[in-house]
Design a protein around this motif. Structure first.
Motif, PDB file in Angstrom:
ATOM      1  N   ALA A  36      90.585  44.966  25.480  1.00 10.59           N
ATOM      2  CA  ALA A  36      89.147  44.677  25.374  1.00 10.59           C
ATOM      3  C   ALA A  36      88.906  43.321  24.717  1.00 10.59           C
ATOM      4  O   ALA A  36      88.063  42.541  25.171  1.00 10.59           O
ATOM      5  CB  ALA A  36      88.448  45.787  24.591  1.00 10.59           C
ATOM      6  N   ARG A  37      89.660  43.039  23.652  1.00 10.73           N
ATOM      7  CA  ARG A  37      89.488  41.746  22.965  1.00 10.73           C
ATOM      8  C   ARG A  37      89.810  40.584  23.897  1.00 10.73           C
ATOM      9  O   ARG A  37      89.085  39.591  23.932  1.00 10.73           O
ATOM     10  CB  ARG A  37      90.354  41.693  21.703  1.00 10.73           C
ATOM     11  CG  ARG A  37      89.770  42.467  20.539  1.00 10.73           C
ATOM     12  CD  ARG A  37      90.504  42.173  19.237  1.00 10.73           C
ATOM     13  NE  ARG A  37      91.865  42.675  19.221  1.00 10.73           N
ATOM     14  CZ  ARG A  37      92.209  43.916  18.864  1.00 10.73           C
ATOM     15  NH1 ARG A  37      91.280  44.776  18.494  1.00 10.73           N
ATOM     16  NH2 ARG A  37      93.475  44.280  18.856  1.00 10.73           N
ATOM     17  N   GLU A  38      90.901  40.694  24.638  1.00 16.46           N
ATOM     18  CA  GLU A  38      91.289  39.618  25.559  1.00 16.46           C
ATOM     19  C   GLU A  38      90.243  39.430  26.659  1.00 16.46           C
ATOM     20  O   GLU A  38      89.864  38.308  26.976  1.00 16.46           O
ATOM     21  CB  GLU A  38      92.661  39.906  26.181  1.00 16.46           C
ATOM     22  CG  GLU A  38      93.817  39.762  25.225  1.00 16.46           C
ATOM     23  CD  GLU A  38      94.006  38.339  24.731  1.00 16.46           C
ATOM     24  OE1 GLU A  38      93.858  37.382  25.527  1.00 16.46           O
ATOM     25  OE2 GLU A  38      94.325  38.176  23.536  1.00 16.46           O
ATOM     26  N   LEU A  39      89.800  40.524  27.251  1.00 18.08           N
ATOM     27  CA  LEU A  39      88.833  40.437  28.347  1.00 18.08           C
ATOM     28  C   LEU A  39      87.458  39.965  27.881  1.00 18.08           C
ATOM     29  O   LEU A  39      86.699  39.394  28.652  1.00 18.08           O
ATOM     30  CB  LEU A  39      88.711  41.793  29.050  1.00 18.08           C
ATOM     31  CG  LEU A  39      89.955  42.245  29.818  1.00 18.08           C
ATOM     32  CD1 LEU A  39      89.775  43.673  30.316  1.00 18.08           C
ATOM     33  CD2 LEU A  39      90.247  41.297  30.970  1.00 18.08           C
ATOM     34  N   SER A  40      87.148  40.184  26.609  1.00 18.57           N
ATOM     35  CA  SER A  40      85.827  39.805  26.103  1.00 18.57           C
ATOM     36  C   SER A  40      85.618  38.293  26.068  1.00 18.57           C
ATOM     37  O   SER A  40      84.494  37.823  25.907  1.00 18.57           O
ATOM     38  CB  SER A  40      85.578  40.397  24.711  1.00 18.57           C
ATOM     39  OG  SER A  40      86.399  39.778  23.736  1.00 18.57           O
ATOM     40  N   ALA A  41      86.685  37.528  26.243  1.00 17.36           N
ATOM     41  CA  ALA A  41      86.538  36.074  26.338  1.00 17.36           C
ATOM     42  C   ALA A  41      85.840  35.688  27.637  1.00 17.36           C
ATOM     43  O   ALA A  41      85.296  34.593  27.751  1.00 17.36           O
ATOM     44  CB  ALA A  41      87.906  35.396  26.258  1.00 17.36           C
ATOM     45  N   PHE A  42      85.857  36.616  28.606  1.00 17.96           N
ATOM     46  CA  PHE A  42      85.289  36.339  29.925  1.00 17.96           C
ATOM     47  C   PHE A  42      84.036  37.145  30.245  1.00 17.96           C
ATOM     48  O   PHE A  42      83.255  36.741  31.093  1.00 17.96           O
ATOM     49  CB  PHE A  42      86.341  36.626  31.014  1.00 17.96           C
ATOM     50  CG  PHE A  42      87.638  35.929  30.759  1.00 17.96           C
ATOM     51  CD1 PHE A  42      87.782  34.582  31.044  1.00 17.96           C
ATOM     52  CD2 PHE A  42      88.712  36.610  30.207  1.00 17.96           C
ATOM     53  CE1 PHE A  42      88.981  33.930  30.802  1.00 17.96           C
ATOM     54  CE2 PHE A  42      89.913  35.972  29.968  1.00 17.96           C
ATOM     55  CZ  PHE A  42      90.049  34.629  30.259  1.00 17.96           C
ATOM     56  N   ARG A  43      83.870  38.290  29.602  1.00 15.38           N
ATOM     57  CA  ARG A  43      82.729  39.165  29.891  1.00 15.38           C
ATOM     58  C   ARG A  43      82.561  40.190  28.789  1.00 15.38           C
ATOM     59  O   ARG A  43      83.451  40.396  27.985  1.00 15.38           O
ATOM     60  CB  ARG A  43      82.922  39.873  31.227  1.00 15.38           C
ATOM     61  CG  ARG A  43      84.216  40.662  31.299  1.00 15.38           C
ATOM     62  CD  ARG A  43      84.434  41.430  32.577  1.00 15.38           C
ATOM     63  NE  ARG A  43      84.060  40.662  33.731  1.00 15.38           N
ATOM     64  CZ  ARG A  43      84.168  41.050  34.975  1.00 15.38           C
ATOM     65  NH1 ARG A  43      84.660  42.233  35.233  1.00 15.38           N
ATOM     66  NH2 ARG A  43      83.810  40.313  35.985  1.00 15.38           N
ATOM     67  N   GLY A  44      81.401  40.847  28.789  1.00  8.38           N
ATOM     68  CA  GLY A  44      81.148  41.912  27.826  1.00  8.38           C
ATOM     69  C   GLY A  44      81.950  43.157  28.180  1.00  8.38           C
ATOM     70  O   GLY A  44      82.003  43.560  29.343  1.00  8.38           O
ATOM     71  N   VAL A  45      82.583  43.753  27.160  1.00  5.95           N
ATOM     72  CA  VAL A  45      83.469  44.893  27.378  1.00  5.95           C
ATOM     73  C   VAL A  45      83.050  46.061  26.496  1.00  5.95           C
ATOM     74  O   VAL A  45      82.829  45.894  25.297  1.00  5.95           O
ATOM     75  CB  VAL A  45      84.939  44.523  27.069  1.00  5.95           C
ATOM     76  CG1 VAL A  45      85.866  45.707  27.313  1.00  5.95           C
ATOM     77  CG2 VAL A  45      85.384  43.308  27.871  1.00  5.95           C
ATOM     78  N   LEU A  46      83.000  47.240  27.101  1.00  2.00           N
ATOM     79  CA  LEU A  46      82.779  48.479  26.363  1.00  2.00           C
ATOM     80  C   LEU A  46      84.112  49.195  26.202  1.00  2.00           C
ATOM     81  O   LEU A  46      84.930  49.210  27.128  1.00  2.00           O
ATOM     82  CB  LEU A  46      81.813  49.393  27.122  1.00  2.00           C
ATOM     83  CG  LEU A  46      80.425  48.848  27.408  1.00  2.00           C
ATOM     84  CD1 LEU A  46      79.636  49.834  28.277  1.00  2.00           C
ATOM     85  CD2 LEU A  46      79.686  48.560  26.110  1.00  2.00           C
ATOM     86  N   GLU A  47      84.313  49.783  25.040  1.00  2.00           N
ATOM     87  CA  GLU A  47      85.494  50.612  24.801  1.00  2.00           C
ATOM     88  C   GLU A  47      85.017  51.984  24.322  1.00  2.00           C
ATOM     89  O   GLU A  47      84.910  52.241  23.130  1.00  2.00           O
ATOM     90  CB  GLU A  47      86.411  49.973  23.748  1.00  2.00           C
ATOM     91  CG  GLU A  47      87.665  50.794  23.513  1.00  2.00           C
ATOM     92  CD  GLU A  47      88.460  50.349  22.294  1.00  2.00           C
ATOM     93  OE1 GLU A  47      89.614  50.786  22.194  1.00  2.00           O
ATOM     94  OE2 GLU A  47      87.943  49.598  21.444  1.00  2.00           O
ATOM     95  N   PRO A  48      84.705  52.886  25.266  1.00  2.00           N
ATOM     96  CA  PRO A  48      84.299  54.237  24.876  1.00  2.00           C
ATOM     97  C   PRO A  48      85.478  54.988  24.273  1.00  2.00           C
ATOM     98  O   PRO A  48      86.604  54.871  24.750  1.00  2.00           O
ATOM     99  CB  PRO A  48      83.870  54.891  26.195  1.00  2.00           C
ATOM    100  CG  PRO A  48      83.795  53.799  27.200  1.00  2.00           C
ATOM    101  CD  PRO A  48      84.675  52.694  26.702  1.00  2.00           C
TER     102      PRO A  48
END
Length: 130
Positions: A36-48
């Motif tokens: 999630a941290r890595e992908l958040s550089a490119f888009r908003g990420v939810l971690e349910p």
């Protein structure tokens, strides 16, 4: 990086939250946090973080989180049990899912489960062999 958390949800990055990472387990909340941290550089990420103890409860919980916090339809990235949950969720709610990414998923056809069982047994010591 913006990271916020509510009861059973962590948010990474900024709006729109159009991607959700689904952890394995059940009982392994947070294992998808590095992804999630890595992908958040490119888009908003939810971690349910699944808290329900039965499958229908986990599907319902995921739907409620995505409908309340996600920019629908979302991309689901599921790992291990999270891959299976994502697959089941998508089958039940296809209108909520744009893309589905399955990582380390269990088999969906019995013929593949048989091969996995043989492989696992072959890796056990003689004490455990069938």
């Amino acid at each position: 990086m913006n990271r916020t958390s509510v009861k059973n949800l962590r948010k990474y990055g900024d709006l729109p939250f159009n991607l959700a990472v689904i952890h394995g387990g059940p009982g392994a909340p947070g294992e998808m946090a590095p992804v999630a941290r890595e992908l958040s550089a490119f888009r908003g990420v939810l971690e349910p973080l699944q808290t329900a103890v039965i499958l229908d409860g986990q599907v319902r919980e995921l739907r409620e989180i995505l409908e309340k916090h996600g920019s629908l339809p979302v991309t689901l990235v599921g790992f291990s049990w999270g891959a299976m949950l994502s697959f089941i969720f998508t089958a039940r709610h296809p209108q909520l899912v744009k893309k589905l990414v399955l990582i380390g998923s269990g088999p969906y056809e019995e013929k593949y489960a048989t091969n996995i069982t043989k492989t696992r047994i072959s890796r056990l010591g003689k004490t455990f062999s069938a």
